[in-house]
Scaffold this motif. Structure first.
Motif, PDB file in Angstrom:
ATOM      1  N   ALA A   1      54.426  38.723  16.305  1.00 29.95           N
ATOM      2  CA  ALA A   1      53.428  37.653  16.263  1.00 29.95           C
ATOM      3  C   ALA A   1      52.307  38.013  15.302  1.00 29.95           C
ATOM      4  O   ALA A   1      51.806  37.167  14.552  1.00 29.95           O
ATOM      5  CB  ALA A   1      52.867  37.411  17.659  1.00 29.95           C
TER       6      ALA A   1
ATOM      7  N   ARG B   1      53.571  37.622  11.824  1.00 31.95           N
ATOM      8  CA  ARG B   1      53.698  36.215  11.484  1.00 31.95           C
ATOM      9  C   ARG B   1      52.328  35.633  11.158  1.00 31.95           C
ATOM     10  O   ARG B   1      52.147  34.947  10.151  1.00 31.95           O
ATOM     11  CB  ARG B   1      54.319  35.462  12.655  1.00 31.95           C
ATOM     12  CG  ARG B   1      54.349  33.981  12.472  1.00 31.95           C
ATOM     13  CD  ARG B   1      55.197  33.319  13.538  1.00 31.95           C
ATOM     14  NE  ARG B   1      55.251  31.892  13.301  1.00 31.95           N
ATOM     15  CZ  ARG B   1      54.382  31.028  13.798  1.00 31.95           C
ATOM     16  NH1 ARG B   1      53.380  31.446  14.539  1.00 31.95           N
ATOM     17  NH2 ARG B   1      54.506  29.746  13.533  1.00 31.95           N
TER      18      ARG B   1
ATOM     19  N   ASN C   1      46.529  31.461  14.923  1.00 31.28           N
ATOM     20  CA  ASN C   1      47.484  32.572  14.862  1.00 31.28           C
ATOM     21  C   ASN C   1      46.835  33.843  14.339  1.00 31.28           C
ATOM     22  O   ASN C   1      47.322  34.939  14.592  1.00 31.28           O
ATOM     23  CB  ASN C   1      48.664  32.204  13.979  1.00 31.28           C
ATOM     24  CG  ASN C   1      49.530  31.157  14.631  1.00 31.28           C
ATOM     25  OD1 ASN C   1      49.612  31.117  15.844  1.00 31.28           O
ATOM     26  ND2 ASN C   1      50.142  30.302  13.835  1.00 31.28           N
TER      27      ASN C   1
ATOM     28  N   GLU D   1      45.712  37.046  16.336  1.00 34.65           N
ATOM     29  CA  GLU D   1      46.498  38.235  16.651  1.00 34.65           C
ATOM     30  C   GLU D   1      45.770  39.490  16.225  1.00 34.65           C
ATOM     31  O   GLU D   1      46.138  40.592  16.610  1.00 34.65           O
ATOM     32  CB  GLU D   1      47.849  38.162  15.943  1.00 34.65           C
ATOM     33  CG  GLU D   1      48.741  37.041  16.409  1.00 34.65           C
ATOM     34  CD  GLU D   1      49.147  37.224  17.847  1.00 34.65           C
ATOM     35  OE1 GLU D   1      49.060  38.366  18.340  1.00 34.65           O
ATOM     36  OE2 GLU D   1      49.520  36.230  18.492  1.00 34.65           O
TER      37      GLU D   1
END
Lengths: 125, 519, 99, 798, 117, 140
Positions: free
Chosen positions: D161, D164, D235, D238
Motif C-alpha cells: 500500500a 502504491r 493514499n 501511508e
C-alpha cells in the motif's frame, strides 16, 4: 552496358534479400554474402565502367596514356570486400556455435534471448 | 607536368594538431599491443587503462582547442581535401569522443572488478579499445566512407564483446544483433555507392558543396537509405528489434559499453548526415522523421514498463532516449540540435551507468529478472542512491542531467509553432511520464519490496577490492551526471559556441579547407 | 590477315570457347549427383577460369593478369582439398542431405 | 540588497539539502538527539526569515539572484514578498517542529537518519519553490518536492500500500509537473522571460492564453489534489505521520495553491479562471468534507478534510476579491497550524495507544493531558471559534461573498456546507478519542515525549496569540500577501470586536450549529455514505489502478507483439523499410521521370542496345545468373556453397573484364577462402537445408525481395543517367607516379591517399580474428542444453 | 618474322587449350560416373589450363613473365593430381553409388569395405 | 586427411605459395597485388599446411601465435603513419628513402611498411581462424 550491370545488381540484391528472409541461418549467411557482392557491384557500376583498362600506369610513364578504369571505387570495393569477408567469417562461426549450443539452425526456433510465452508483467506495485 | 599545389597541403602541420587523430591511433595501436601482450598475465588491464587515459588527455586538449578556436581538422597523408581523408572535430564530435573515452575508462575499471581473476587472454581489452577506436573515429571523421570503416570497426569489436562467455542466450542475441547490424552497415555502403555515383566525392565538406546541384529525387532516395541505415544503428522504431534482443545477454559491462556508445554513434551519424550534409533531402523526409521520432518515443517506454528482465527494460529506456534525439533531427532548430547533442552526452553517461548499476544489482541478488528481486533498499544504500538518481536522470527530472536536453527539445518542439512541433512536444512529455512509471515500478520491485517468497535475500555487501572498483567506477559516472546536471553552464556555453555549426557548417567546412575554396 | 588480327580473333574465339566450357562445367556442379561430382566440376571450373584470365591477359596485353591466373591455380587446389576433406568428414556423420 | 542578501537567501534554499545529505551521519553520531540537532537548520532559517518581515512589510520586496546557467539566460533568482514570505515562514516554522517530532516519533527506527534527510530535502525544495522567481527554478523545486514526497510516502516500503501510494503520488504530480514545464516554456515563448515577476498582461492577451491557463491549472490541481485528481492524497497517508502533517497538509499540497496565487496577477481574473477555480474548488470542498465523514480512521479523516481545505483555498483564489484573497492567506496559515497540530496529535495517539480508529478510542484526556490541550486548541481553530486564526479566516471568506448575487449565494451555500462539515469533523476528532468513557487500547496509553508535544502546543498557542494581535496580523500577513497576489495595496480590517448586527456572525453561528448536527449524526452519516460509496462501485482511486494495470497489460501486449524474438520478422521489417526507401522517394519526388529522360521509346531502346557487350561478357553475366539460380534452387548445403562459389567467380570475372585486376584478385581469393571456411565449419554442422517456408511465405518474401531488387536497379539507373564527377580519380591518376611513387593506382589509393581507410580495415580484420577466437574459446566445454525452447517447425508446403 | 611465328604458335596453343578445356567440361557432363569424369577433369582440364598458360608465356615476349607462366604450369601439374587423388579417395570412402559398370574395385582389397560409409 | 601423397607434396606447395605471397605483396605498389592479397595467399598456405599435417603441427611450424602477428601488423601499420609526426606533416604522410646498394637504389617507404602491416594482419588473422577451425582445439 552500365544498365545491364545495374539490372544484375538488382538480381543480386533481390536474391540476397530473399535468402535473408529464409529462416535457415546458413541460407541467411549465403544471402548476406550475395547481398554484399551485389553492393560491391553497385559501387563498381556507380563509378562507371571502362572495359579492360586497368588503372595501372605502365612502367616508365608518369601518367597513363589513355583513359583508364576509375580507380577510386575499386579501392573502396576492396576495403568493402575485406570487411565483408571478416564479417562473413565471424557470422559463420557464430552460426556454428549457435547451432552447437542452441541446437537450432532455424531462426524460428532460436528463442533463448527472447523466450516464447513470457508471462505478463506483474500487476503490482 | 602535374602541379603540386592543388594536390597537397604545403603548410607545415603543427604537432599540436595531432590531437585530432591521436586518440584514434592510440586506441588502435593500444589494441594491437594488448593483443600481442595478451598472454602475459594482468598487464593488459594496466596497459589498456593507460591508453585510455592518454586518449582522454588528448581529447581534453582537443576539446579545449575546439572551444577556443572552432573546429579543428587534419587531412591524412598531406593530401588536400577532398583527395585525402579528413578528420575534423567540432564541438559535438570532440565532446562525444571525450565522453565515450571517459565512459570506457569507467567500464574498464568496472570490468576489472567483475572479471577479477580472468586476465585479458580472451582479448577483452583489445576489443574494448577497438570499440573505442571505432566510436572515436565515427565521431571525428570528416569522410563518409571512412565513417563506414569506423562503423565496421565498432561493429566487429562489439560482435567480439557480445559473445564473450558464450552462454546460449548470448549466442542467440548475437545472431540477431549480428545480422541486423551487419545489414545496417551494408545499407550504409549501398547508400555510399549511390552517393559516390551521384556526387563523385566522399568528403563531408565536399558533399555539402555539391549536393544541392544533384538530382533531388536520387538524393532523396540516398538520404532515405541513410536514414534507414543509421536508424537501424540507432535502434529507432520500427527497426530497433536487435537492441532488446541482445543487450541483456552479454556480461553487464559489455551491455553498459554498448548502451553508452553504439546507438549514440548511430544517431549522431544520422544527425550529421541528414541535418548537416543533406539538409534539402532531410526536409523532404521530414514527415518520416517525425513519425519515427513519435513512434520511438511512445513505444519504447512501453517496453520498459512491460519488461521484467532488468537489463532488457533498460534497453527500452535506451531506445526511448534515441527517440528524444530523433526529435532534434526532426525539428532541427538551434534548440533542437542543441537538445539532441546534449541528450547524446547525457545518454552516453546515464545509460552506461544504468547498465553498470544493473550489473551490480544482478550480482547482489543473483537474479536477472525483477520479478525475483527485492529488498535491496534495506540492504544497500549506495546501490539505491545510484539507481534512484539514474532513473530520475533518465526520466528527465531536474536537477539531473537529463532535464536540460529535455527542456531544449521541448522548447524546439513548442517553438516550432506548428502542430507537428506540438505533437512532438506532447510525445516527449508522454515519454517522460511513461519512463518515470517504468522506473518507479522497477524501483519499487527491486528496491522497496521485500525479497519475494522463495528467493534468497540479497547477499551482504562484498567488500573485496573488486567490489569497490565496480562501485567506484559506477559512482564516478553517476557523480558526473549529478554534477553536470547541477552546474550545466559549461555545457550550455559549449552548445552556444558549437551548436550553430550544425545548422550553418561554414566554419566546419572552412576548417577542413577544401581544395578549390569554400562553397 | 596480320598477326595482330589473328591474335585478336583467336583470343576472342578462345574466350568464347572457354566461356562455353565454363557454363557447361557449371551444369555438373548443379546436377551433381554426388558431392564428389560437384567438387570435381568446381575444380574444373577454377582451371577454366584460370584459362579465361590468361586469355584476357593475352588479349589486353596486360601481363599483370597472369599472376591472378597463377594464384587461381593455387587456390583452386586449396578449395578442392578443403571440399574433399569435407566429403571425408561427412563419412563420419550420417548423411543428411544426400539427394 | 547586496551580495550578502543574495548569498543568504540562496543559503536558505541550499542549507536544507546539505543538512539532508549529512542527516544519516548525524543520526549515527548523535543517535538520540538527531532530531534536536537537525531541527537547528529549519529553526535557523525561520529566524532568518523573520528578519525579512520588516522590509517586506515596509512595502518592499527582497530579491536575490545568483547566476546559474547564464549561457542559457537562466538565473537562480529568488523573490521574497508578502506571499512567499508567508509560505516560507510557515514551512520553516512547522518544519522545525516536525523535525523535532520525527526524531521522537521514529526514535527506534534504524533509518531515522535517512528519513530526516528526506524531510529536510523536502523542506529545502519547498522553500525553493515558494521563494523562486524563475519559472524553471520553480519547476525544478516543484519536481523535487514530488520526488522527496515519493520517498517519504514509500518510507514504510515493505508494504504494498505504501509503495502504491508513493507511485500514485509521483505519477500524478509528475503529470502536473510536466504540464507546468510545458506551460512555462510556452510563457517563455510568449514573453521571452523566465522570471515570474517580469510577467504582465501579455499572456492574458495572447491567443495561447487558454493553453497556458490549462497547463498551469493542471499543474496546480494535481499538486493540490483537486477533484478529480485528488485520490493520491488519501493514499499518501501511508507515509509516517510526521510526513502527513508536514507534506500532505501544511506544505506540499499547498504548492498548487501557491502557484495559483503566484500566477493570479498575470493569469487570473478572467471569466474562465474564476469559473474553473470556483467549480473545482467547491467540488473538492464538498467531496473532501463528505469523504471525511465516511472514515473512522483519524488520519484518513484528517486527510479528507485536507482535501476540503485545499478546495476551499482554490475556490477563494478563484473568487479573487480582496476579502477572498485575505481569507485565503489567513486560512492557509490557520489551516497549516491546526492541521499540522492535529496530525501530530493523531500521530501521538497512534504512537501511544496503538490505534487510530475513532470508534475504539475514548477517554484519553486523562492519560494524555498535554496532548489533549494541543488537540483542543487545534480543533477549536478548525471549528473556527473566536480567539483562533480559523475564526478570522472564516469571517473573511463569508465577507467576500456578501454581494447578494445568485452566484455568490450558491458559493456561500457551498462554503457554509463545507465549513460545517469541517467543524463537525473537528468536533469528532476532539471529542471521541479524548472525552467520554475510557476504552481499552492495544497499547496502554500514556503521555507522549516532549518533542512530540512541542508541535501541537506551540502551534495552538501561536494560533491564539496571533489571533489576539489583530493589527499586527493584518499588517504583517494579510496586507503584504494580498498585495503580492493582487498587485495593489490592500488594507486589512481585522478586528476582534463581535458585531451582532452583522450577518457574518449569524453565518458563523449557522456553521457551528450545522457542524454540531454533523457531529451528532456522524455514525448515521458514515453508514449512509459508505453505502453510497459501495453502490457507486468505483472511485477515482480504482480508476487509477485500472489505468495503471491497463497500461501494464497494454505494454505487455505491445512488447510481445513487437519483440517476439523471431529474426525473420525483424528482417522482414527492415526490408520493407529498404523497399520503401528505394521506391518511394523516387516515385514521389520524380515520378520515375529520371528513367525516361525524353519519354521517347526509340531513345530508350537505344540506351539498352545490345552491341555494347561482347559475347563472352554475356557469358560471364549468364554465369552469374546461373550461380544465383543455383543458390536459389540448391537443395543441399554443398550445392549452395558451390553455387556461392560460382557467383563469386562470376563477380570476379566481371571485375576482371572491366579493368579491375586487384578486385578480381581479391574476389577470387575471398571466394575460395569463404568456400574453405564454409567447408571447415560445415563438417561440424548438420543443417536442414530444405527451405521450410510455406508457399505463401515464399510468395511474400519473394515479392519483397523483387521489390528491393528492382528498387536498387532503378535507383542505380537514375544515378547512372547523370555524369560522374571524376575529380578525385583524375587527381589520383595524375599524381600517383610523380608524387606517390606507385604505378598501381588502386594500391596507392589503398596505402596512401586513403590509407586511413585501410588502417581501419585491417583493424576490422584483426578484430574479427579476436572475435572468432572468443567464440571458439569455450568450445571445449560441453554445450549447455538450451532452455526448453519448443522446436516449432513449420511443415513445408507440398 | 620470328615474332609472327611465335604469335601463330601462341594462338594455336591458346585455341588448343580452350578446346581441351571444353572437352574436359563436356566430359565431366557426359561421362557416366564420378571416376570416369575425374579422368576428363583432371587430365584434359590440366592440359587445357596448362596450354593456355604456355600460350601466355609465348605471347608475352618478356622473359620474366614467361618464367612466371611456366612456373604456373608446373604448379598446375603439381597440384591437379594431388587434388584429384584426394577427391577420389574421399569419394571412394563415402561414395554411395559407384557406377554399376565398375568391374574391378582395386582399392577394396586394400582398404576393405569397412572404410566405406 | 591422412594421405601420403598429400602430406609429401604439401610442404612444397606451401613453400611455393609463401614465396609467391611475399612477391605479390612487395610488388603491389606497382602491379596488382599488395599486402591484402599477399596475406590471403600466405594464409591459404597455412590452411593447406594445417589440413595436411594437422593444426598443432602447423602452429608449431609458425612458432608465433598467429593473432599476435595480426596485432603486430596493425601496430606497425599505425607506427608507419606516426612517423610523419617528425616531418611536420599530417598522419600517414608517406616518407620515401632510397637506399643506395651498389648500383641499384632500393626504395624504402612508409607505404611499404604499411603494406607489410596489412600482410601481417591478414596472414595472422586468417591463419588463426583457419587453424582454430581445423584443429578443433583451443589455441595452446
Amino acid at each position: 552496358m552500365d544498365y545491364v550491370l545495374a539490372g544484375l545488381v538488382g538480381c543480386f540484391v533481390a536474391l540476397g534479400v530473399y535468402l535473408l528472409l529464409s529462416r535457415s541461418v546458413i541460407r541467411m549467411l549465403i544471402g548476406m554474402t550475395i547481398l554484399g557482392n551485389g553492393v560491391n557491384l553497385l559501387i563498381f557500376t556507380a563509378g562507371r565502367l571502362t572495359r579492360e583498362i586497368a588503372p595501372i600506369v605502365p612502367a616508365g610513364l608518369e601518367q597513363p596514356d589513355g583513359p583508364i578504369a576509375n580507380p577510386l571505387p575499386q579501392a573502396l570495393i576492396l576495403t568493402a570486400i575485406v570487411i565483408g569477408f571478416a564479417m562473413f567469417s565471424f557470422l559463420l562461426v557464430l552460426a556454428f556455435r549457435a547451432y552447437q549450443s542452441l541446437d537450432a539452425d532455424n531462426t524460428d526456433t532460436m528463442r533463448v534471448a527472447e523466450p516464447v510465452n513470457e508471462p505478463n508483467p506483474p500487476l503490482s506495485y | 607536368m602535374v602541379e603540386l599545389p592543388p594536390a597537397m597541403i604545403e603548410t607545415l602541420t603543427s604537432a599540436s594538431d595531432w590531437v585530432v587523430v591521436l586518440p584514434l591511433v592510440l586506441c588502435l595501436m593500444g589494441a594491437a599491443a594488448t593483443l600481442m601482450l595478451r598472454k602475459s598475465g594482468g598487464l593488459t588491464f594496466i596497459f589498456a587503462v593507460l591508453i585510455v587515459c592518454a586518449v582522454i588527455a588528448c581529447e581534453v586538449t582537443l576539446l579545449l582547442r575546439v572551444l577556443d578556436s572552432g573546429p579543428l581538422s587534419m587531412t591524412m597523408g598531406k593530401w588536400l581535401p577532398p583527395f585525402g581523408i579528413s578528420f575534423a572535430a567540432d564541438i559535438f564530435g570532440a565532446g562525444f569522443a571525450l565522453t565515450a573515452a571517459v565512459v570506457t575508462l569507467a567500464v574498464l575499471v568496472y570490468a576489472q572488478g567483475e572479471r577479477g581473476a580472468e586476465d585479458g587472454r580472451d582479448g577483452f581489452h583489445s576489443m574494448v579499445l577497438l570499440l573505442l577506436a571505432g566510436v572515436t573515429g565515427s565521431f571525428l571523421t570528416g569522410d563518409l566512407f571512412n565513417l563506414y570503416v569506423w562503423f565496421e570497426v565498432m561493429l566487429i569489436a562489439s560482435f567480439g564483446l557480445i559473445v564473450l562467455g558464450g552462454r546460449p542466450a548470448q549466442l542467440d542475441g548475437a545472431v540477431k544483433y549480428g545480422f541486423l547490424n551487419f545489414l545496417a552497415t551494408t545499407f550504409f555502403l549501398l547508400a555510399l555507392g549511390l552517393l559516390y555515383g551521384l556526387l563523385g566525392t566522399l568528403n563531408m565538406a565536399d558533399i555539402m558543396r555539391v549536393a544541392p546541384s544533384a538530382n533531388p529525387a536520387a538524393m532523396a532516395g540516398v538520404a532515405a537509405l541513410l536514414l534507414l541505415a543509421f536508424g537501424m544503428k540507432a535502434a529507432a522504431f520500427p527497426v530497433n528489434a536487435w537492441l532488446p534482443a541482445a543487450y541483456h545477454t552479454p556480461p553487464a559491462v559489455v551491455s553498459a559499453l554498448f548502451a553508452g556508445l553504439l546507438t549514440k554513434v548511430g544517431i549522431y551519424a544520422m544527425m550529421r548526415a541528414l541535418v548537416v550534409l543533406l539538409p534539402a533531402s532531410r526536409d523532404l523526409l521530414e514527415p518520416v522523421l517525425v513519425a519515427v521520432a513519435l513512434a520511438t518515443l511512445l513505444v519504447a517506454p512501453l517496453g520498459a514498463i512491460a519488461e521484467t528482465n532488468l537489463r532488457r527494460a533498460i534497453g527500452f529506456l535506451v531506445i526511448g532516449g534515441v527517440g528524444s534525439v530523433l526529435v532534434g533531427i526532426a525539428v532541427p532548430s538551434l534548440a533542437g540540435v542543441s537538445g539532441a547533442g546534449l541528450y547524446i552526452f547525457h545518454a552516453i553517461l546515464t545509460m552506461t551507468a544504468l547498465y553498470l548499476v544493473a550489473g551490480l544489482i544482478e550480482s547482489r541478488t543473483g537474479q536477472t529478472d525483477s520479478r525475483h528481486m527485492g529488498g535491496l533498499y534495506a540492504a544497500s544504500t549506495p546501490l539505491s542512491v545510484l539507481f534512484f538518481v539514474l532513473v530520475l536522470a533518465t526520466a528527465g527530472v531536474p536537477p539531473f542531467l537529463g532535464f536540460w536536453p529535455k527542456l531544449l527539445l521541448l522548447q524546439a518542439g513548442l517553438g516550432e509553432g506548428s502542430w507537428v512541433g506540438s505533437l512532438v512536444a506532447v510525445a516527449l512529455v508522454v515519454n517522460a511520464v511513461l519512463t518515470l512509471i517504468a522506473g518507479s515500478r522497477l524501483w519499487a520491485h527491486i528496491f522497496w519490496r521485500a525479497a519475494p517468497e522463495g528467493v534468497v535475500a540479497p547477499a551482504p555487501a562484498p567488500s573485496h577490492r573488486g567490489a569497490w572498483l565496480r562501485l567506484g567506477a559506477t559512482g564516478a559516472l553517476v557523480a558526473i551526471v549529478v554534477a553536470a546536471g547541477l552546474w550545466p553552464n559549461g555545457l550550455f556555453e559549449a552548445l552556444r559556441f558549437g551548436a550553430p555549426d550544425l545548422l550553418d557548417p561554414s566554419r566546419y567546412v572552412a576548417a577542413i579547407g577544401l581544395a578549390g575554396g569554400a562553397p | 590477315m596480320s598477326a595482330a588480327d589473328i591474335l585478336s580473333w583467336s583470343t576472342l574465339i578462345a574466350l568464347i570457347i572457354l566461356g562455353l566450357a565454363l557454363l557447361i562445367s557449371v551444369i555438373r556442379i548443379i546436377i551433381g549427383p554426388t558431392l564428389g561430382d560437384r567438387v570435381l566440376a568446381l575444380d574444373l571450373m577454377t582451371v577454366i577460369a584460370m584459362g579465361l584470365v590468361g586469355t584476357i591477359a593475352v588479349r589486353t596485353g596486360l601481363m599483370l593478369y597472369l599472376d591472378i591466373a597463377i594464384a587461381l591455380a593455387l587456390l583452386g587446389f586449396l578449395a578442392t582439398v578443403a571440399l574433399a576433406r569435407y566429403i571425408l568428414s561427412r563419412a563420419a556423420t550420417p548423411p543428411d542431405d544426400a539427394p | 540588497m547586496g551580495f550578502g542578501m543574495d548569498a543568504s537567501i540562496a543559503l536558505v534554499a541550499i542549507a536544507p539539502f546539505v543538512a539532508a545529505l549529512l542527516a544519516p551521519f548525524i543520526h549515527r553520531l548523535a543517535r538520540p538527539y538527531a532530531g534536536w540537532v537537525l531541527a537547528l537548520v529549519p529553526g535557523g532559517i525561520f529566524l532568518f526569515l523573520l528578519t525579512l518581515i520588516e522590509p517586506v512589510v515596509a512595502g518592499g520586496t527582497v530579491s536575490a539572484s545568483i547566476g546559474w546557467v547564464p549561457a542559457y539566460g537562466l538565473e537562480l533568482s529568488f523573490l521574497v514578498d508578502g506571499l512567499s514570505l508567508t509560505f516560507a515562514l510557515t514551512i520553516s516554522g512547522i518544519g522545525t517542529l516536525i523535525v523535532l517530532y520525527s526524531g521522537a516519533y521514529l526514535k527506534t527506527h534504524p533509518h531515522l537518519g535517512r528519513f530526516l534527510g528526506f524531510l529536510l530535502a523536502f523542506m529545502g525544495a519547498m522553500l525553493g519553490l515558494v521563494l523562486a522567481d524563475n519559472m524553471l527554478a520553480l519547476f525544478m523545486f516543484w519536481e523535487l518536492t514530488s520526488v522527496t514526497s515519493f520517498l517519504l510516502i514509500g518510507f514504510d516500503h515493505t508494504r504494498q500500500a505504501a509503495r502504491r501510494g508513493a507511485i500514485q503520488a509521483l505519477v500524478i504530480t509528475n503529470i502536473g509537473g510536466m504540464a507546468l514545464l510545458v506551460g512555462a516554456i510556452v510563457v517563455h515563448h510568449l514573453t521571452g522571460s523566465w522570471e515570474l515577476s517580469a510577467l504582465g498582461g501579455e499572456v492574458r492577451g495572447s491567443g495561447l492564453y487558454g493553453l497556458v491557463l490549462g497547463l498551469f491549472l493542471v499543474a496546480a490541481f494535481t499538486k493540490s489534489a483537486q477533484v478529480p485528481l485528488h485520490f493520491w492524497l488519501p493514499n499518501a497517508m501511508e507515509a509516517p505521520t510526521p510526513v502527513s502533517a508536514f507534506l500532505h497538509s501544511a506544505t506540499m499540497v499547498q504548492g498548487g495553491v501557491y502557484l495559483l496565487a503566484r500566477t493570479t496577477p498575470w493569469l487570473g481574473g478572467t471569466e474562465a479562471w474564476t469559473w474553473i477555480l470556483v467549480c473545482f474548488g467547491g467540488a473538492t470542498l464538498l467531496w473532501g468534507g463528505l469523504g471525511a465523514l465516511r472514515q473512522n480512521d483519524l488520519k484518513q479523516m484528517l486527510a479528507q478534510t485536507t482535501l476540503a481545505s485545499l478546495g476551499l483555498s482554490v475556490l477563494l483564489i478563484g473568487l479573487g476579491t480582496e476579502a477572498a484573497i485575505a481569507a485565503m492567506l489567513l486560512y492557509f496559515v490557520a489551516h497549516a497550524f491546526y492541521k499540522a497540530g492535529l496530525f501530530m496529535v493523531v500521530g501521538a495517539i497512534d504512537h501511544e495507544a496503538g490505534t487510530r480508529d475513532i470508534t475504539i478510542l475514548g477517554g484519553l484526556a486523562d492519560r494524555m493531558p498535554v496532548t489533549f490541550i494541543g488537540a483542543a486548541m487545534a480543533s477549536l481553530a478548525m471549528i473556527g471559534l473566536p480567539l483562533t486564526l480559523g475564526y478570522f479566516a472564516k469571517e473573511e471568506m463569508y465577507l467576500g461573498l456578501m454581494h447578494w448575487q445568485w452566484s455568490d449565494m450558491a458559493v456561500l451555500l457551498v462554503l457554509l456546507a463545507g465549513n460545517a462539515m469541517l467543524a463537525g469533523v473537528a468536533m469528532l476528532v476532539l471529542v471521541r478519542p479524548f472525552l467520554g468513557p475510557v476504552l481499552p487500547t492495544p497499547k496502554l496509553a500514556h503521555e507522549a515525549p516532549i518533542a512530540m508535544l512541542a508541535g501541537p502546543v506551540v502551534l495552538g498557542a501561536a494560533s491564539i496569540v496571533a489571533s489576539v494581535m489583530t493589527d499586527w496580523l493584518g499588517h504583517t500577513l494579510v496586507e503584504p500577501g494580498a498585495a503580492a497576489i493582487l498587485g495593489e495595496a490592500v488594507s486589512s480590517h481585522l478586528t476582534l470586536a463581535i458585531n451582532p448586527a452583522s450577518p457574518l456572525l449569524w453565518l458563523s453561528i449557522a456553521t457551528w450549529a450545522l457542524g454540531y448536527l454533523v457531529y451528532r449524526q456522524a455514525a448515521a452519516m458514515r453508514t449512509l455514505l459508505r453505502r453510497f460509496g459501495a453502490g457507486l462501485g468505483w472511485t477515482a482511486d480504482t480508476v487509477f489502478d485500472a489505468v495503471m494495470f491497463g497500461l501494464i497489460r497494454f505494454s505487455g501486449a505491445v512488447t510481445r507483439l513487437l519483440h517476439h524474438g523471431r529474426l525473420e520478422i525483424y528482417l522482414a521489417t527492415v526490408f520493407v523499410g529498404l523497399a520503401l526507401a528505394l521506391i518511394v522517394p523516387l516515385g514521389v519526388f520524380n515520378g520515375y521521370g529520371a528513367l525516361l529522360p525524353n519519354a521517347d521509346l526509340g531513345n530508350w531502346s537505344a540506351k539498352l542496345s545490345w552491341p555494347q557487350l561482347q559475347p563472352y561478357e554475356w557469358g560471364v553475366i549468364a554465369l552469374a545468373l546461373i550461380g544465383l539460380g543455383a543458390v536459389l534452387l540448391a537443395t543441399n548445403r554443398l550445392v549452395a556453397i558451390l553455387a556461392l562459389g560460382i557467383q563469386g567467380t562470376a563477380v570476379a570475372l566481371i571485375f576482371l573484364m572491366f579493368g579491375a585486376p586487384d578486385l578480381a584478385f581479391t574476389q577470387f581469393m575471398v571466394e575460395v577462402l569463404s568456400v574453405v571456411i564454409l567447408a571447415l565449419v560445415m563438417t561440424r554442422l548438420r543443417l536442414d537445408e530444405l527451405d521450410q517456408r510455406p508457399l505463401e511465405d515464399l510468395a511474400r518474401d519473394g515479392t519483397l525481395a523483387l521489390v528491393c531488387g528492382v528498387g536498387v536497379s532503378l535507383l542505380l539507373m537514375v544515378v547512372l543517367s547523370g555524369t560522374l564527377d571524376t575529380r578525385l580519380s583524375d587527381l589520383f591518376t595524375a599524381t600517383s607516379v610523380p608524387i606517390a611513387h606507385g604505378h598501381n593506382i588502386v594500391n596507392v589509393i589503398l596505402v596512401d591517399y586513403r590509407g586511413f581507410d585501410t588502417l581501419g580495415e585491417i583493424s576490422v580484420v584483426m578484430a574479427a580474428g579476436i572475435a572468432i577466437m572468443a567464440l571458439l574459446r569455450r568450445r571445449a566445454k560441453p554445450a549447455v542444453p538450451a532452455a526448453p525452447a519448443p522446436r516449432r517447425r513449420r511443415k513445408a508446403a507440398p | 618474322m620470328i615474332v609472327d611465328i611465335v604469335t601463330y604458335a601462341g594462338c594455336l596453343l591458346l585455341l588448343l587449350g580452350a578446346l581441351f578445356s571444353l572437352v574436359a567440361a563436356i566430359g565431366v557432363v557426359r561421362l557416366p560416373d564420378l571416376f570416369t569424369r575425374m579422368h576428363a577433369a583432371s587430365k584434359a582440364g590440366a592440359v587445357g589450363g596448362g596450354l593456355v598458360l604456355l600460350a601466355v608465356a609465348l605471347l608475352c615476349f618478356d622473359v620474366g613473365v614467361a618464367m612466371r607462366a611456366i612456373v604456373g604450369v608446373v604448379f598446375l601439374l603439381l597440384t591437379t593430381p594431388v587434388s584429384a587423388h584426394l577427391l577420389a579417395k574421399a569419394s571412394y570412402r563415402t561414395s554411395d553409388q559407384l557406377h554399376l559398370n565398375m568391374v574391378v574395385d582395386e582399392l577394396k582389397s586394400k582398404t576393405g569395405q569397412n572404410h566405406r560409409a | 586427411m591422412n594421405s601420403l601423397i598429400f602430406r609429401t607434396i604439401a610442404p612444397l606447395i606451401v613453400a611455393v605459395m609463401l614465396v609467391f605471397s611475399v612477391y605479390v605483396c612487395l610488388r603491389g605498389h606497382n602491379e596488382p597485388g599488395g599486402g591484402f592479397i599477399g596475406g590471403l595467399i600466405a594464409a591459404s598456405a597455412m590452411a593447406i599446411l594445417g589440413m595436411s599435417s594437422g593444426a598443432a603441427e602447423a602452429r608449431r611450424a609458425l612458432r608465433i601465435d598467429p593473432l599476435a602477428i595480426a596485432g603486430f601488423g596493425v601496430f606497425i601499420a599505425g607506427f608507419s603513419g606516426l612517423l610523419s609526426l617528425f616531418t611536420g606533416s599530417p598522419f600517414m604522410t608517406s616518407i620515401w628513402l632510397y637506399l643506395e646498394l651498389g648500383q641499384t637504389s632500393v626504395p624504402l617507404s612508409t607505404p611499404m611498411v604499411f603494406d607489410i602491416g596489412v600482410y601481417c594482419v591478414v596472414f595472422g588473422t586468417i591463419s588463426a581462424v583457419a587453424l582454430a577451425l581445423e584443429g578443433g582445439e583451443e589455441e595452446p
